[in-house]
Motif scaffolding. Structure first.
Motif, PDB file in Angstrom:
ATOM      1  N   PHE A   1     -43.175  46.820  45.934  1.00 45.49           N
ATOM      2  CA  PHE A   1     -41.844  46.449  46.423  1.00 45.49           C
ATOM      3  C   PHE A   1     -41.891  45.023  46.982  1.00 45.49           C
ATOM      4  CE2 PHE A   1     -39.004  46.041  50.103  1.00 45.49           C
ATOM      5  CZ  PHE A   1     -37.770  46.296  49.503  1.00 45.49           C
ATOM      6  N   ILE A   2     -40.884  44.220  46.677  1.00 47.19           N
ATOM      7  CA  ILE A   2     -40.833  42.828  47.130  1.00 47.19           C
ATOM      8  C   ILE A   2     -39.637  42.662  48.060  1.00 47.19           C
ATOM      9  CG2 ILE A   2     -40.576  40.418  46.433  1.00 47.19           C
ATOM     10  CD1 ILE A   2     -41.903  41.106  43.817  1.00 47.19           C
ATOM     11  N   ALA A   3     -39.906  42.160  49.264  1.00 45.42           N
ATOM     12  CA  ALA A   3     -38.857  41.906  50.249  1.00 45.42           C
ATOM     13  C   ALA A   3     -38.676  40.391  50.385  1.00 45.42           C
ATOM     14  CB  ALA A   3     -39.219  42.513  51.604  1.00 45.42           C
ATOM     15  N   ALA A   4     -37.432  39.973  50.524  1.00 43.95           N
ATOM     16  CA  ALA A   4     -37.165  38.546  50.676  1.00 43.95           C
ATOM     17  C   ALA A   4     -37.716  38.019  51.999  1.00 43.95           C
ATOM     18  CB  ALA A   4     -35.666  38.281  50.583  1.00 43.95           C
ATOM     19  N   THR A   5     -37.640  38.826  53.036  1.00 49.77           N
ATOM     20  CA  THR A   5     -38.168  38.457  54.345  1.00 49.77           C
ATOM     21  C   THR A   5     -38.966  39.621  54.907  1.00 49.77           C
ATOM     22  OG1 THR A   5     -36.160  39.231  55.473  1.00 49.77           O
ATOM     23  CG2 THR A   5     -36.249  36.889  54.836  1.00 49.77           C
ATOM     24  N   LEU A   6     -39.828  39.338  55.857  1.00 52.38           N
ATOM     25  CA  LEU A   6     -40.631  40.382  56.487  1.00 52.38           C
ATOM     26  C   LEU A   6     -39.772  41.210  57.431  1.00 52.38           C
ATOM     27  CD1 LEU A   6     -43.853  38.375  57.342  1.00 52.38           C
ATOM     28  CD2 LEU A   6     -43.673  40.244  55.705  1.00 52.38           C
ATOM     29  N   PRO A   7     -40.088  42.512  57.590  1.00 53.31           N
ATOM     30  CA  PRO A   7     -39.346  43.330  58.556  1.00 53.31           C
ATOM     31  C   PRO A   7     -39.527  42.785  59.970  1.00 53.31           C
ATOM     32  CG  PRO A   7     -40.704  44.697  57.111  1.00 53.31           C
ATOM     33  CD  PRO A   7     -41.125  43.280  56.889  1.00 53.31           C
ATOM     34  N   ARG A   8     -38.524  43.058  60.800  1.00 52.67           N
ATOM     35  CA  ARG A   8     -38.649  42.665  62.195  1.00 52.67           C
ATOM     36  C   ARG A   8     -39.778  43.442  62.867  1.00 52.67           C
ATOM     37  NH1 ARG A   8     -32.974  42.984  65.153  1.00 52.67           N
ATOM     38  NH2 ARG A   8     -34.336  42.142  66.789  1.00 52.67           N
ATOM     39  N   GLU A   9     -40.411  42.830  63.845  1.00 54.43           N
ATOM     40  CA  GLU A   9     -41.489  43.444  64.627  1.00 54.43           C
ATOM     41  C   GLU A   9     -42.714  43.737  63.760  1.00 54.43           C
ATOM     42  OE1 GLU A   9     -39.932  46.823  66.660  1.00 54.43           O
ATOM     43  OE2 GLU A   9     -38.498  45.670  67.824  1.00 54.43           O
ATOM     44  N   HIS A  10     -42.923  42.975  62.678  1.00 54.44           N
ATOM     45  CA  HIS A  10     -44.145  43.133  61.902  1.00 54.44           C
ATOM     46  C   HIS A  10     -45.333  42.560  62.681  1.00 54.44           C
ATOM     47  CE1 HIS A  10     -42.903  38.979  60.932  1.00 54.44           C
ATOM     48  NE2 HIS A  10     -44.198  38.749  60.859  1.00 54.44           N
ATOM     49  N   VAL A  11     -46.547  42.929  62.253  1.00 49.53           N
ATOM     50  CA  VAL A  11     -47.773  42.474  62.915  1.00 49.53           C
ATOM     51  C   VAL A  11     -48.641  41.767  61.881  1.00 49.53           C
ATOM     52  CG1 VAL A  11     -49.840  43.184  64.172  1.00 49.53           C
ATOM     53  CG2 VAL A  11     -47.679  44.377  64.564  1.00 49.53           C
ATOM     54  N   ARG A  12     -49.168  40.612  62.241  1.00 51.68           N
ATOM     55  CA  ARG A  12     -50.050  39.872  61.336  1.00 51.68           C
ATOM     56  C   ARG A  12     -51.467  40.410  61.473  1.00 51.68           C
ATOM     57  NH1 ARG A  12     -53.290  35.317  60.654  1.00 51.68           N
ATOM     58  NH2 ARG A  12     -52.797  34.045  58.812  1.00 51.68           N
ATOM     59  N   VAL A  13     -52.093  40.735  60.342  1.00 47.49           N
ATOM     60  CA  VAL A  13     -53.441  41.297  60.318  1.00 47.49           C
ATOM     61  C   VAL A  13     -54.276  40.457  59.363  1.00 47.49           C
ATOM     62  CG1 VAL A  13     -54.849  43.328  59.848  1.00 47.49           C
ATOM     63  CG2 VAL A  13     -52.549  43.610  60.768  1.00 47.49           C
ATOM     64  N   ALA A  14     -55.445  40.002  59.815  1.00 46.99           N
ATOM     65  CA  ALA A  14     -56.356  39.236  58.969  1.00 46.99           C
ATOM     66  C   ALA A  14     -57.522  40.124  58.560  1.00 46.99           C
ATOM     67  CB  ALA A  14     -56.861  37.990  59.701  1.00 46.99           C
ATOM     68  N   VAL A  15     -57.789  40.186  57.260  1.00 49.80           N
ATOM     69  CA  VAL A  15     -58.884  40.996  56.734  1.00 49.80           C
ATOM     70  C   VAL A  15     -59.684  40.116  55.785  1.00 49.80           C
ATOM     71  CG1 VAL A  15     -59.555  43.080  55.497  1.00 49.80           C
ATOM     72  CG2 VAL A  15     -57.491  43.083  56.904  1.00 49.80           C
TER      73      VAL A  15
ATOM     74  N   PRO B   1     -44.837  34.268  45.556  1.00 49.68           N
ATOM     75  CA  PRO B   1     -43.794  33.281  45.244  1.00 49.68           C
ATOM     76  C   PRO B   1     -42.384  33.828  45.342  1.00 49.68           C
ATOM     77  CG  PRO B   1     -45.600  33.134  43.673  1.00 49.68           C
ATOM     78  CD  PRO B   1     -45.844  34.361  44.492  1.00 49.68           C
ATOM     79  N   ARG B   2     -42.206  35.133  45.176  1.00 58.67           N
ATOM     80  CA  ARG B   2     -40.872  35.728  45.206  1.00 58.67           C
ATOM     81  C   ARG B   2     -40.506  36.327  46.553  1.00 58.67           C
ATOM     82  NH1 ARG B   2     -40.625  39.870  40.418  1.00 58.67           N
ATOM     83  NH2 ARG B   2     -38.536  40.101  41.300  1.00 58.67           N
ATOM     84  N   GLY B   3     -41.432  36.293  47.489  1.00 58.44           N
ATOM     85  CA  GLY B   3     -41.149  36.881  48.801  1.00 58.44           C
ATOM     86  C   GLY B   3     -42.410  37.519  49.357  1.00 58.44           C
ATOM     87  N   TYR B   4     -42.289  38.746  49.869  1.00 58.01           N
ATOM     88  CA  TYR B   4     -43.409  39.481  50.442  1.00 58.01           C
ATOM     89  C   TYR B   4     -43.540  40.805  49.702  1.00 58.01           C
ATOM     90  CZ  TYR B   4     -43.100  36.000  54.107  1.00 58.01           C
ATOM     91  OH  TYR B   4     -43.069  34.821  54.781  1.00 58.01           O
TER      92      TYR B   4
END
Length: 219
Positions: A53-67, A84-87
């Motif tokens: 699934f591709i979202a144009a913007t990230l959901p609110r209250e998302h959390v950044r995780v580095a792996v 390139p098309r979003g997230y």
């Protein structure tokens, strides 16, 4: 003539009052339309989120995780990567650590260990970090019935735990649980999580039956 004029004047006054105090057709129509829209508002359903699934913007209250040095974005049990098309929603990366899981995550017992399954991903609770870590799917435990004894023999002495665990003919496999670490291991901290490395294998500490054991994970 005066009486006739009085009667006609009274009738005109009554007609004018009725017209002035009656609700307009536009006001009545708007009230019905508003109720109709409100009734159907409760049946709205948002897009179904799944891998790909591709979202144009990230959901609110998302959390950044580095792996492994790669950025991911976590929200509601789903991991997103920038495209390139979003997230785009991707599979949960092994080793990712999150604080909460969706309420629909299901606890699963395999080999005496507790896993939490959400969609196609498995997590384990790590008390030291107070977080859930994405792990490899647990390997099914085969149950082999014991053969009936032919003769009575003395019970064997309790087996001792070997200094170095046996990796098996194919080496250590993700999901394998060992009682002890191989001799010569090194401790490594990755993304705030304690691992033990032996060659190309990584072992993650966890609890089973009140004592610490080690699960082979793939990073």
């Amino acid at each position: 003539m005066n009486k006739l004029n009085l009667v006609l004047g009274a009738g005109a006054f009554i007609a004018l009052a009725a017209f002035a105090f009656s609700p307009s057709a536009d006001a009545r129509g708007y009230e019905r339309g508003d109720n109709h829209r409100h009734h159907h508002r409760g049946h709205y359903r948002g897009p179904r989120v799944s891998i790909g699934f591709i979202a144009a913007t990230l959901p609110r209250e998302h959390v950044r995780v580095a792996v492994g040095g790669r950025p991911y974005y976590y929200h509601g049990g789903h991991f997103y990567r920038h495209s390139p098309r979003g997230y785009v929603v991707v599979s949960a990366p092994l080793g990712a650590s999150v604080v909460t899981l969706p309420a629909s995550a299901v606890p699963v017992q395999v080999g005496g260990l507790t896993y939490y399954q959400y969609a196609d991903s498995y997590y384990q609770w790590i008390p030291a970090n107070r977080s859930y870590v994405v792990v490899a799917p647990p390997a099914p435990v085969a149950v082999v019935p014991a053969p009936a004894p032919v003769v009575t023999v003395p019970a064997p002495a309790p087996a001792t735990i070997p200094t170095t665990p046996n990796p098996g003919p194919n080496g250590f496999q993700p999901g394998q649980v060992v009682e002890t670490l191989p001799t010569g291991y090194t401790a490594e901290m990755i993304n705030g999580i304690q691992y033990y490395r032996y060659g190309g294998n990584y072992f993650m500490p966890t609890q089973r039956d009140g004592r610490e054991v080690y699960v082979v994970v793939k990073l």
